[in-house]
Design a protein around this motif. Structure first.
Motif, PDB file in Angstrom:
ATOM      1  N   ASP A 209       0.845  -1.211   0.000  1.00 22.41           N
ATOM      2  CA  ASP A 209       0.000   0.000   0.000  1.00 22.41           C
ATOM      3  C   ASP A 209       0.870   1.248   0.000  1.00 22.41           C
ATOM      4  O   ASP A 209       0.627   2.198  -0.743  1.00 22.41           O
ATOM      5  N   VAL A 210       1.917   1.231   0.812  1.00 27.70           N
ATOM      6  CA  VAL A 210       2.809   2.396   0.888  1.00 27.70           C
ATOM      7  C   VAL A 210       3.640   2.495  -0.400  1.00 27.70           C
ATOM      8  O   VAL A 210       3.770   3.572  -1.000  1.00 27.70           O
ATOM      9  N   ILE A 211       4.153   1.367  -0.849  1.00 22.34           N
ATOM     10  CA  ILE A 211       5.050   1.378  -2.012  1.00 22.34           C
ATOM     11  C   ILE A 211       4.318   1.839  -3.273  1.00 22.34           C
ATOM     12  O   ILE A 211       4.877   2.549  -4.110  1.00 22.34           O
ATOM     13  N   LEU A 212       3.053   1.443  -3.404  1.00 24.62           N
ATOM     14  CA  LEU A 212       2.328   1.751  -4.646  1.00 24.62           C
ATOM     15  C   LEU A 212       1.488   3.023  -4.558  1.00 24.62           C
ATOM     16  O   LEU A 212       0.765   3.353  -5.496  1.00 24.62           O
ATOM     17  N   LYS A 213       1.598   3.744  -3.436  1.00 22.74           N
ATOM     18  CA  LYS A 213       0.633   4.831  -3.225  1.00 22.74           C
ATOM     19  C   LYS A 213       0.699   5.933  -4.293  1.00 22.74           C
ATOM     20  O   LYS A 213      -0.308   6.556  -4.586  1.00 22.74           O
ATOM     21  N   ASP A 214       1.858   6.138  -4.899  1.00 26.84           N
ATOM     22  CA  ASP A 214       1.948   7.205  -5.904  1.00 26.84           C
ATOM     23  C   ASP A 214       1.713   6.725  -7.325  1.00 26.84           C
ATOM     24  O   ASP A 214       1.788   7.499  -8.278  1.00 26.84           O
ATOM     25  N   GLN A 215       1.454   5.454  -7.492  1.00 26.52           N
ATOM     26  CA  GLN A 215       1.232   4.928  -8.855  1.00 26.52           C
ATOM     27  C   GLN A 215      -0.211   5.174  -9.276  1.00 26.52           C
ATOM     28  O   GLN A 215      -1.116   5.126  -8.449  1.00 26.52           O
ATOM     29  N   GLN A 216      -0.367   5.385 -10.568  1.00 28.76           N
ATOM     30  CA  GLN A 216      -1.710   5.713 -11.072  1.00 28.76           C
ATOM     31  C   GLN A 216      -2.396   4.502 -11.708  1.00 28.76           C
ATOM     32  O   GLN A 216      -3.121   4.642 -12.677  1.00 28.76           O
ATOM     33  N   TYR A 217      -2.150   3.319 -11.205  1.00 28.65           N
ATOM     34  CA  TYR A 217      -2.773   2.146 -11.808  1.00 28.65           C
ATOM     35  C   TYR A 217      -4.279   2.140 -11.560  1.00 28.65           C
ATOM     36  O   TYR A 217      -4.738   2.558 -10.508  1.00 28.65           O
ATOM     37  N   SER A 218      -5.024   1.605 -12.540  1.00 29.74           N
ATOM     38  CA  SER A 218      -6.461   1.475 -12.300  1.00 29.74           C
ATOM     39  C   SER A 218      -6.768   0.201 -11.519  1.00 29.74           C
ATOM     40  O   SER A 218      -7.678   0.155 -10.713  1.00 29.74           O
ATOM     41  N   GLN A 219      -6.029  -0.839 -11.784  1.00 21.79           N
ATOM     42  CA  GLN A 219      -6.173  -2.063 -11.001  1.00 21.79           C
ATOM     43  C   GLN A 219      -4.849  -2.837 -11.011  1.00 21.79           C
ATOM     44  O   GLN A 219      -3.944  -2.503 -11.765  1.00 21.79           O
ATOM     45  N   VAL A 220      -4.804  -3.886 -10.200  1.00 22.59           N
ATOM     46  CA  VAL A 220      -3.615  -4.730 -10.171  1.00 22.59           C
ATOM     47  C   VAL A 220      -4.046  -6.183 -10.371  1.00 22.59           C
ATOM     48  O   VAL A 220      -5.009  -6.639  -9.743  1.00 22.59           O
ATOM     49  N   VAL A 221      -3.361  -6.874 -11.280  1.00 23.93           N
ATOM     50  CA  VAL A 221      -3.643  -8.298 -11.473  1.00 23.93           C
ATOM     51  C   VAL A 221      -2.402  -9.080 -11.056  1.00 23.93           C
ATOM     52  O   VAL A 221      -1.345  -8.960 -11.678  1.00 23.93           O
ATOM     53  N   ILE A 222      -2.546  -9.859  -9.985  1.00 23.76           N
ATOM     54  CA  ILE A 222      -1.422 -10.680  -9.510  1.00 23.76           C
ATOM     55  C   ILE A 222      -1.404 -11.973 -10.319  1.00 23.76           C
ATOM     56  O   ILE A 222      -2.442 -12.625 -10.473  1.00 23.76           O
ATOM     57  N   ILE A 223      -0.241 -12.326 -10.839  1.00 25.16           N
ATOM     58  CA  ILE A 223      -0.091 -13.649 -11.444  1.00 25.16           C
ATOM     59  C   ILE A 223       0.912 -14.405 -10.581  1.00 25.16           C
ATOM     60  O   ILE A 223       1.999 -13.891 -10.265  1.00 25.16           O
ATOM     61  N   THR A 224       0.518 -15.588 -10.146  1.00 23.47           N
ATOM     62  CA  THR A 224       1.382 -16.351  -9.248  1.00 23.47           C
ATOM     63  C   THR A 224       1.171 -17.839  -9.491  1.00 23.47           C
ATOM     64  O   THR A 224       0.324 -18.212 -10.290  1.00 23.47           O
ATOM     65  N   ASP A 225       1.989 -18.685  -8.827  1.00 24.68           N
ATOM     66  CA  ASP A 225       1.740 -20.132  -8.979  1.00 24.68           C
ATOM     67  C   ASP A 225       1.197 -20.704  -7.666  1.00 24.68           C
ATOM     68  O   ASP A 225       1.210 -20.041  -6.625  1.00 24.68           O
ATOM     69  N   GLU A 226       0.711 -21.942  -7.731  1.00 23.87           N
ATOM     70  CA  GLU A 226      -0.005 -22.522  -6.583  1.00 23.87           C
ATOM     71  C   GLU A 226       0.842 -22.532  -5.312  1.00 23.87           C
ATOM     72  O   GLU A 226       0.357 -22.251  -4.225  1.00 23.87           O
ATOM     73  N   GLN A 227       2.111 -22.876  -5.493  1.00 24.29           N
ATOM     74  CA  GLN A 227       2.971 -22.989  -4.318  1.00 24.29           C
ATOM     75  C   GLN A 227       3.242 -21.632  -3.673  1.00 24.29           C
ATOM     76  O   GLN A 227       3.194 -21.488  -2.458  1.00 24.29           O
ATOM     77  N   VAL A 228       3.526 -20.648  -4.505  1.00 25.52           N
ATOM     78  CA  VAL A 228       3.790 -19.304  -3.985  1.00 25.52           C
ATOM     79  C   VAL A 228       2.498 -18.735  -3.390  1.00 25.52           C
ATOM     80  O   VAL A 228       2.513 -18.094  -2.334  1.00 25.52           O
ATOM     81  N   ALA A 229       1.373 -19.010  -4.060  1.00 25.50           N
ATOM     82  CA  ALA A 229       0.081 -18.541  -3.557  1.00 25.50           C
ATOM     83  C   ALA A 229      -0.166 -19.101  -2.162  1.00 25.50           C
ATOM     84  O   ALA A 229      -0.597 -18.386  -1.249  1.00 25.50           O
ATOM     85  N   HIS A 230       0.141 -20.374  -1.982  1.00 27.30           N
ATOM     86  CA  HIS A 230      -0.057 -21.023  -0.684  1.00 27.30           C
ATOM     87  C   HIS A 230       0.701 -20.269   0.422  1.00 27.30           C
ATOM     88  O   HIS A 230       0.185 -20.052   1.509  1.00 27.30           O
ATOM     89  N   HIS A 231       1.911 -19.848   0.122  1.00 31.60           N
ATOM     90  CA  HIS A 231       2.715 -19.168   1.143  1.00 31.60           C
ATOM     91  C   HIS A 231       2.376 -17.678   1.298  1.00 31.60           C
ATOM     92  O   HIS A 231       2.391 -17.156   2.397  1.00 31.60           O
ATOM     93  N   TYR A 232       2.147 -17.001   0.165  1.00 33.53           N
ATOM     94  CA  TYR A 232       2.194 -15.530   0.226  1.00 33.53           C
ATOM     95  C   TYR A 232       1.015 -14.757  -0.352  1.00 33.53           C
ATOM     96  O   TYR A 232       0.919 -13.550  -0.139  1.00 33.53           O
ATOM     97  N   LEU A 233       0.111 -15.416  -1.059  1.00 32.33           N
ATOM     98  CA  LEU A 233      -0.941 -14.639  -1.732  1.00 32.33           C
ATOM     99  C   LEU A 233      -1.808 -13.864  -0.743  1.00 32.33           C
ATOM    100  O   LEU A 233      -2.102 -12.684  -0.954  1.00 32.33           O
ATOM    101  N   GLU A 234      -2.177 -14.531   0.341  1.00 32.29           N
ATOM    102  CA  GLU A 234      -3.064 -13.883   1.308  1.00 32.29           C
ATOM    103  C   GLU A 234      -2.441 -12.586   1.841  1.00 32.29           C
ATOM    104  O   GLU A 234      -3.102 -11.554   1.936  1.00 32.29           O
ATOM    105  N   GLU A 235      -1.140 -12.670   2.163  1.00 28.61           N
ATOM    106  CA  GLU A 235      -0.468 -11.482   2.724  1.00 28.61           C
ATOM    107  C   GLU A 235      -0.346 -10.370   1.686  1.00 28.61           C
ATOM    108  O   GLU A 235      -0.526  -9.188   2.000  1.00 28.61           O
ATOM    109  N   VAL A 236      -0.056 -10.757   0.461  1.00 30.14           N
ATOM    110  CA  VAL A 236       0.060  -9.742  -0.594  1.00 30.14           C
ATOM    111  C   VAL A 236      -1.310  -9.090  -0.839  1.00 30.14           C
ATOM    112  O   VAL A 236      -1.416  -7.866  -0.966  1.00 30.14           O
ATOM    113  N   LEU A 237      -2.349  -9.915  -0.840  1.00 27.14           N
ATOM    114  CA  LEU A 237      -3.695  -9.364  -1.033  1.00 27.14           C
ATOM    115  C   LEU A 237      -4.050  -8.423   0.116  1.00 27.14           C
ATOM    116  O   LEU A 237      -4.550  -7.312  -0.120  1.00 27.14           O
TER     117      LEU A 237
END
Ligand code: NAD
Ligand code: ZN
Length: 357
Positions: free
Chosen positions: A26-54
């Motif tokens: 949230d802090v890192i992206l605060k000045d970016q003008q993106y309309s949305q963000v689409v995360i692409i990840t794999d099952e294993q990485v999602a298992h460890h980190y997707l929830e925290e990133v979301l």
């Protein structure tokens, strides 16, 4: 937090490296003008980190989507590429949306090629989660495979930023750590004898990203890659030096069940052997202590046998970097002094037999 700036031909981007970055998007992206963000990840990485990133992205006002692929090289395919493009279209992802690659080199290469081509290019953020990705996420190369030919369909598409949360390296298994570590050793050999010495000292018994000072070494390794790609983004000159260990390494990786880095480490040893054979042995490069160290780190050291030589040569000849049937190796005059050596195949065959003895 450690920050590096990379100058690519049409843009400048930052690499941020720190423990726990995934909690502060949230802090890192605060000045970016993106309309949305689409995360692409794999099952294993999602298992460890997707929830925290979301969780960290949900603190922004951005609309967030995610797409999860199967882990592994097979996902760098046209089928998966097309599935993701269809998904983006179905979600009305527009050209101000950012694609965020959360994962290792597979996710980075695939998501990067999606970002490079969807609507002729949308913003792209790399969040590497493997040690190998300290290499693959920098330099702007993105690609997918065609049948068995690796990285043959691709582009140069530098990201907007690289966010390297080094805490994510803690969940990598030993084999994946070995894979990425080979690229750090490579960077030491081609550009920085001191880095190589420090790697040997700090990682004498195991590759441990938790150890104090590891991030510093990782950053040094990144900086070597960054400096080389800045001087030669399109790989017409010194960027080829980054292929140290890769001519044979890629061929082994194509026919044997070893990781990229394990194959490359063996390729490095062969290149050191070639360097000594061709340039004389006064600067001993392939020492017993190097071999002992790699054995201590559990690198496989008998990856190929005499029976593999013909098919390895065939693979090296088919490499997209081969020109006029001569195979190119990156050799060293000494540590930190790489150069390109072209060699005819009968000679390489003989050297391979000698090396394996
Ligand atoms: P990878 O992305 O397949 O990751 C390796 C495995 O580790 C996967 O199973 C993944 O699910 C798992 N993983 C990833 N992060 C994890 C974490 N933090 N904790 C636990 N498990 C985790 O492979 P890789 O080794 O990162 O990358 C290999 C790819 O990179 C190859 O396709 C290669 O062609 C490409 N590559 C590209 C460049 C470039 O310049 N673009 C350079 C080198 C390699
Ligand atoms: Zn590599």
């Amino acid at each position: 937090m450690k920050t590096l700036t990379v100058k690519a031909s049409h843009k400048t981007y930052s690499i941020l490296l720190d423990k726990g970055l995934r909690h502060h998007l949230d802090v890192i992206l605060k000045d970016q003008q993106y309309s949305q963000v689409v995360i692409i990840t794999d099952e294993q990485v999602a298992h460890h980190y997707l929830e925290e990133v979301l969780a960290s992205l949900y603190k922004t006002s951005l609309n967030v989507h995610y797409y999860i692929i199967k882990p592994g090289e097979q996902s760098k395919s046209f089928t998966v590429y097309e599935d993701i493009q269809r998904y983006l279209l179905s979600q009305h992802v527009d050209r101000n949306s950012a694609i965020l690659a959360l994962g290792g080199g597979v996710v980075g290469d695939l998501a990067g090629f999606v970002a490079a081509t969807y609507m002729r290019g949308v913003p792209f953020i790399q969040m590497p989660t493997t040690l190998l990705a300290h290499d693959s996420s920098i330099g702007g190369k993105v690609a997918i495979n065609l049948v068995n030919t690796k990285n043959i369909i691709g582009s140069f598409y530098p990201p907007d930023m690289v966010l390297y949360d080094t805490e994510t390296l803690y969940t990598l298994n030993k084999q994946e750590l070995r894979s990425g570590f080979a690229e750090m050793v490579k960077h030491g050999f081609i550009a920085d004898a001191k880095l190589l010495e420090q790697l040997k000292q700090m990682m004498a018994f195991s590759i441990n990203p938790i150890i104090d000072g590891f991030d510093e070494l990782l950053l040094r390794s990144i900086r070597i890659k960054q400096e080389i790609v800045e001087k030669d983004e399109s790989e017409s000159g010194i960027r080829k030096h980054l292929n140290f260990g890769h001519t044979l390494g890629h061929a082994i990786e194509a026919i044997k069940p070893y990781t990229h880095g394990e194959s490359v480490m063996y390729g490095i040893l062969f290149n050191l052997f070639l360097s000594e054979q061709i340039n004389g042995t006064e600067n001993r490069l392939l020492t017993d202590s190097l071999i002992d160290w790699l054995r201590q780190l559990d690198y496989p050291l008998s990856l190929i046998s005499d029976n593999d030589v013909d098919v390895l040569i065939e693979k090296m000849l088919n490499d997209k970097k081969t020109i006029n049937q001569n195979i190119h190796f990156i050799l060293l005059k000494e540590i930190g002094k790489p150069y390109i050596q072209s060699m005819p195949t009968p000679k390489i065959k003989q050297y391979l037999y000698d090396f394996m003895e």
